[in-house]
Design a protein around this motif. Structure first.
Motif, PDB file in Angstrom:
ATOM      1  N   VAL A  40       0.841  -1.202   0.000  1.00  0.00           N
ATOM      2  CA  VAL A  40       0.000   0.000   0.000  1.00  0.00           C
ATOM      3  C   VAL A  40       0.875   1.250   0.000  1.00  0.00           C
ATOM      4  O   VAL A  40       0.607   2.214  -0.729  1.00  0.00           O
ATOM      5  N   LEU A  41       1.938   1.234   0.808  1.00  0.00           N
ATOM      6  CA  LEU A  41       2.852   2.370   0.840  1.00  0.00           C
ATOM      7  C   LEU A  41       3.485   2.586  -0.532  1.00  0.00           C
ATOM      8  O   LEU A  41       3.575   3.724  -1.011  1.00  0.00           O
ATOM      9  N   TRP A  42       3.904   1.505  -1.162  1.00  0.00           N
ATOM     10  CA  TRP A  42       4.513   1.594  -2.489  1.00  0.00           C
ATOM     11  C   TRP A  42       3.503   2.150  -3.495  1.00  0.00           C
ATOM     12  O   TRP A  42       3.810   3.017  -4.302  1.00  0.00           O
ATOM     13  N   LEU A  77     -10.587   1.018   4.867  1.00  0.00           N
ATOM     14  CA  LEU A  77     -10.576  -0.131   3.974  1.00  0.00           C
ATOM     15  C   LEU A  77      -9.548  -1.143   4.476  1.00  0.00           C
ATOM     16  O   LEU A  77      -8.534  -0.757   5.068  1.00  0.00           O
ATOM     17  N   THR A  78      -9.801  -2.412   4.206  1.00  0.00           N
ATOM     18  CA  THR A  78      -8.880  -3.468   4.617  1.00  0.00           C
ATOM     19  C   THR A  78      -8.533  -4.342   3.412  1.00  0.00           C
ATOM     20  O   THR A  78      -9.170  -4.243   2.364  1.00  0.00           O
ATOM     21  N   ASP A  79      -7.531  -5.175   3.585  1.00  0.00           N
ATOM     22  CA  ASP A  79      -6.983  -6.099   2.594  1.00  0.00           C
ATOM     23  C   ASP A  79      -6.108  -5.328   1.611  1.00  0.00           C
ATOM     24  O   ASP A  79      -6.580  -4.441   0.891  1.00  0.00           O
ATOM     25  N   SER A  80      -4.835  -5.685   1.570  1.00  0.00           N
ATOM     26  CA  SER A  80      -3.866  -4.930   0.774  1.00  0.00           C
ATOM     27  C   SER A  80      -4.234  -4.844  -0.698  1.00  0.00           C
ATOM     28  O   SER A  80      -4.125  -3.783  -1.318  1.00  0.00           O
ATOM     29  N   MET A  89      -5.140  -1.519  -2.825  1.00  0.00           N
ATOM     30  CA  MET A  89      -4.391  -1.141  -4.021  1.00  0.00           C
ATOM     31  C   MET A  89      -5.325  -0.932  -5.215  1.00  0.00           C
ATOM     32  O   MET A  89      -5.168   0.028  -5.977  1.00  0.00           O
ATOM     33  N   THR A  90      -6.285  -1.821  -5.367  1.00  0.00           N
ATOM     34  CA  THR A  90      -7.237  -1.710  -6.476  1.00  0.00           C
ATOM     35  C   THR A  90      -8.079  -0.455  -6.337  1.00  0.00           C
ATOM     36  O   THR A  90      -8.306   0.280  -7.308  1.00  0.00           O
ATOM     37  N   TYR A  91      -8.532  -0.177  -5.128  1.00  0.00           N
ATOM     38  CA  TYR A  91      -9.302   1.041  -4.860  1.00  0.00           C
ATOM     39  C   TYR A  91      -8.496   2.279  -5.229  1.00  0.00           C
ATOM     40  O   TYR A  91      -8.993   3.185  -5.923  1.00  0.00           O
ATOM     41  N   LYS A 142      -9.365   4.908  -8.075  1.00  0.00           N
ATOM     42  CA  LYS A 142      -9.664   6.275  -7.643  1.00  0.00           C
ATOM     43  C   LYS A 142      -8.774   7.296  -8.347  1.00  0.00           C
ATOM     44  O   LYS A 142      -9.237   8.371  -8.740  1.00  0.00           O
ATOM     45  N   HIS A 143      -7.502   6.950  -8.521  1.00  0.00           N
ATOM     46  CA  HIS A 143      -6.551   7.896  -9.098  1.00  0.00           C
ATOM     47  C   HIS A 143      -6.297   7.650 -10.587  1.00  0.00           C
ATOM     48  O   HIS A 143      -5.528   8.398 -11.200  1.00  0.00           O
ATOM     49  N   GLY A 144      -6.931   6.627 -11.152  1.00  0.00           N
ATOM     50  CA  GLY A 144      -6.810   6.370 -12.587  1.00  0.00           C
ATOM     51  C   GLY A 144      -5.387   6.098 -13.037  1.00  0.00           C
ATOM     52  O   GLY A 144      -4.963   6.550 -14.099  1.00  0.00           O
ATOM     53  N   ALA A 145      -4.659   5.316 -12.243  1.00  0.00           N
ATOM     54  CA  ALA A 145      -3.266   5.010 -12.579  1.00  0.00           C
ATOM     55  C   ALA A 145      -2.914   3.618 -12.071  1.00  0.00           C
ATOM     56  O   ALA A 145      -3.560   3.087 -11.166  1.00  0.00           O
ATOM     57  N   LEU A 146      -1.886   3.017 -12.677  1.00  0.00           N
ATOM     58  CA  LEU A 146      -1.408   1.677 -12.336  1.00  0.00           C
ATOM     59  C   LEU A 146      -2.471   0.609 -12.549  1.00  0.00           C
ATOM     60  O   LEU A 146      -2.481  -0.418 -11.886  1.00  0.00           O
TER      61      LEU A 146
END
Length: 197
Positions: free
Chosen positions: A15-17, A57-60, A64-66, A70-74
């Motif tokens: 998540v940090l990455w 939110l929970t689960d890494s 990440m998908t959220y 949300k930011h339209g990237a990756l």
């Protein structure tokens, strides 16, 4: 600003990455699994958790998908064939790469000693190695830079985190193309910034 609950030496690193790749501000709240701090954000005490405003939110991988959506990237856009393929690879990684690592962790230190089965480890190592070879083939088919082609996406972060976990857990060595892939992605300044938290 986002708030990430967890530790760098856990799935919270993903998540940090992700947040570093998205160039988003965040605060890391150090919390070990099942700690009072972790339970303040997730009653199960599992990490990571992500606080976005008043929502947690929970689960890494879900986080990440959220964030990607949300930011339209990756990520490929939701509802596209490219996204379906991306999700298939993400789920395959959870089933075939992460699962042997998590089962190994459970039987190494997570479960009470009387419930651990040491005899599982050779099978987990063999399964991981076979699946790592499969992923190396998938990466070669994708062109060798990233698993979805020319752009880094959620499954790349997931895969590289798992490969680091495997190294730390003394799983068999990765095939050379996967070592090169993992080392290249771990050299990204965004990964280094996340790891240095």
């Amino acid at each position: 600003m986002y708030r990430v609950i967890g530790t760098v030496k856990s799935r919270a690193l993903r998540v940090l990455w992700m947040l570093e790749e998205l160039d988003q501000s965040y605060e890391l709240i150090e919390a070990a699994p099942r700690s009072d701090e972790a339970r303040a954000y997730n009653p199960l005490g599992k990490i990571p958790a992500l606080q976005d405003g008043q929502d947690v939110l929970t689960d890494s991988v879900a986080i990440m998908t959220y964030l990607a959506d949300k930011h339209g990237a990756l990520t490929a856009p939701a509802g596209t064939l490219a996204r379906a393929r991306q999700d298939a690879i993400t789920l395959w990684l959870i089933d075939e790469i992460e699962a042997p690592l998590w089962i190994n962790a459970k039987h190494s230190f997570v479960l009470p000693e009387n419930l651990r089965v040491d005899g599982l480890k050779p099978t987990l190592h063999k399964e991981f190695s076979r699946n790592a070879e499969t992923f190396a083939g998938m990466l070669e088919t994708a062109g060798g830079n990233f698993i979805m082609g020319d752009q880094i996406t959620v499954p790349d972060l997931l895969a590289v985190h798992c490969f680091g976990w495997a190294f730390g857990a003394e799983f068999p060595a990765l095939p050379d193309p996967l070592k090169a892939y993992a080392n290249r992605l771990r050299a990204r300044p965004q990964f280094r910034a996340a790891q240095d938290q």
